[in-house]
Write an enzyme that holds these catalytic residues in place. Structure first.
Site, PDB file in Angstrom:
ATOM      1  N   HIS A  45      32.660  21.495   3.677  1.00 51.68           N
ATOM      2  CA  HIS A  45      32.450  22.856   4.176  1.00 51.68           C
ATOM      3  C   HIS A  45      31.739  23.773   3.186  1.00 51.68           C
ATOM      4  CE1 HIS A  45      34.585  22.184   7.890  1.00 51.68           C
ATOM      5  NE2 HIS A  45      35.647  21.738   7.245  1.00 51.68           N
ATOM      6  N   GLN A 147      42.326  12.137   4.823  1.00 52.22           N
ATOM      7  CA  GLN A 147      42.730  13.408   5.408  1.00 52.22           C
ATOM      8  C   GLN A 147      43.006  13.242   6.892  1.00 52.22           C
ATOM      9  OE1 GLN A 147      40.297  16.512   3.963  1.00 52.22           O
ATOM     10  NE2 GLN A 147      41.147  18.103   5.279  1.00 52.22           N
ATOM     11  N   GLU A 149      43.892  15.264  10.377  1.00 46.87           N
ATOM     12  CA  GLU A 149      43.663  16.639  10.815  1.00 46.87           C
ATOM     13  C   GLU A 149      43.772  16.821  12.323  1.00 46.87           C
ATOM     14  OE1 GLU A 149      40.291  18.373   8.430  1.00 46.87           O
ATOM     15  OE2 GLU A 149      39.821  16.248   8.149  1.00 46.87           O
ATOM     16  N   ALA A 174      44.330  23.596   8.812  1.00 50.33           N
ATOM     17  CA  ALA A 174      43.437  24.408   9.648  1.00 50.33           C
ATOM     18  C   ALA A 174      42.975  23.626  10.872  1.00 50.33           C
ATOM     19  CB  ALA A 174      42.245  24.886   8.828  1.00 50.33           C
ATOM     20  N   ASP A 175      42.459  22.419  10.653  1.00 47.05           N
ATOM     21  CA  ASP A 175      41.985  21.612  11.780  1.00 47.05           C
ATOM     22  C   ASP A 175      43.138  21.107  12.636  1.00 47.05           C
ATOM     23  OD1 ASP A 175      39.025  21.399  11.745  1.00 47.05           O
ATOM     24  OD2 ASP A 175      39.372  20.695   9.714  1.00 47.05           O
TER      25      ASP A 175
END
Length: 262
Positions: A45, A147, A149, A174-175
């Site tokens: 990001h 990760q 998500e 967040a995701d």
């Protein structure tokens, strides 16, 4: 070339980190001396590439803080390049199942254990073939963090945890909250219940649980549950909020924006 971050996770020593999104070797070095155990160089990001990751690795190298690099995707070519410039610990985003976790591990290993291409004569990682037996030692020093998500990844967590070579599993709040229908609200009770259950499950499987959370109370809660690598802030957020607070003390007002997750 020993990976002290991997050793700390294996020993069960909690590691406190900071997220780097400024894509600057100058700020990376500044923060490397701040006292964090690890610093995440974000290639997903933040506007990073292999060259900017390299300069940040070089800036952090003289300090105790250990670099962790997140590629933009679970891509073996990109991973190969990041390893060659000196990355030893990877946080691979959006891993959905055991097959994808296995692919991430294989991308970090030289054959026959994996598919990493051999280019050590050109690589900073081997110090241009000045490290004796680098090709024989490198595999054991790689630390692979995957990760999760999404709800799909959470469902497949038991199989992901069975993948040999996965050292830790990082929960992306967040995701995950967005995938669960609570975008921008990772503190929703349902999201928190899923996170807490996953942390316990990961630790019980003998892997290292990790997360990013800027809320101090929640960070301490996750550590109590067994999280071993916890990022407690983001450099861009620290800079933005500190600048706004300073301006506000002199009567200025920041441009109105919607608060972010971190």
């Amino acid at each position: 070339m020993e990976n002290s971050f991997k050793a700390a996770l294996k020993a069960g020593r909690p590691q406190i980190g900071l997220w780097l999104g400024l894509s600057s070797s100058y700020s990376a070095e500044l923060l490397a001396g701040a006292g964090f155990d690890w610093l995440l160089i974000d290639g997903e990001h933040a506007p990073n590439n292999v060259q900017t990751v390299l300069t940040q690795l070089q800036a952090i190298a003289p300090y105790p803080s250990q670099p962790v690099v997140r590629p933009s995707w679970n891509d073996p070519v990109q991973i190969k390049q990041l390893l060659d410039v000196g990355t030893q610990t990877l946080l691979v985003p959006m891993v959905q199942n055991a097959d994808e976790a296995r692919e991430a591990v294989r991308a970090t290993r030289y054959p026959p254990a994996g598919i990493r291409g051999v280019g050590s004569a050109l690589a900073r990682a081997s110090r241009w073939n000045r490290i004796p037996d680098y090709l024989q030692k490198a595999n054991d020093q790689m630390c692979v963090l995957v990760q999760i998500e999404t709800r799909e990844a959470m469902k497949n967590l038991p199989q992901i945890l069975d993948v040999e070579g996965v050292d830790g599993v990082f929960i992306g709040p967040a995701d995950l909250s967005a995938d669960m229908g609570y975008a921008g609200n990772p503190q929703h009770p349902e999201v928190q219940a899923a996170i807490e259950q996953a942390i316990v499950q990961i630790r019980e499987a003998g892997k290292a649980p990790g997360i990013l959370i800027a809320n101090e109370q929640l960070a301490k809660r996750y550590l109590e549950l067994g999280a071993l690598f916890v990022a407690v802030g983001v450099d861009t957020t620290l800079l933005a909020r500190a600048a706004e607070a300073l301006a506000a003390r002199f009567g200025a007002q920041a441009t109105a924006v919607k608060p972010g997750v971190y």
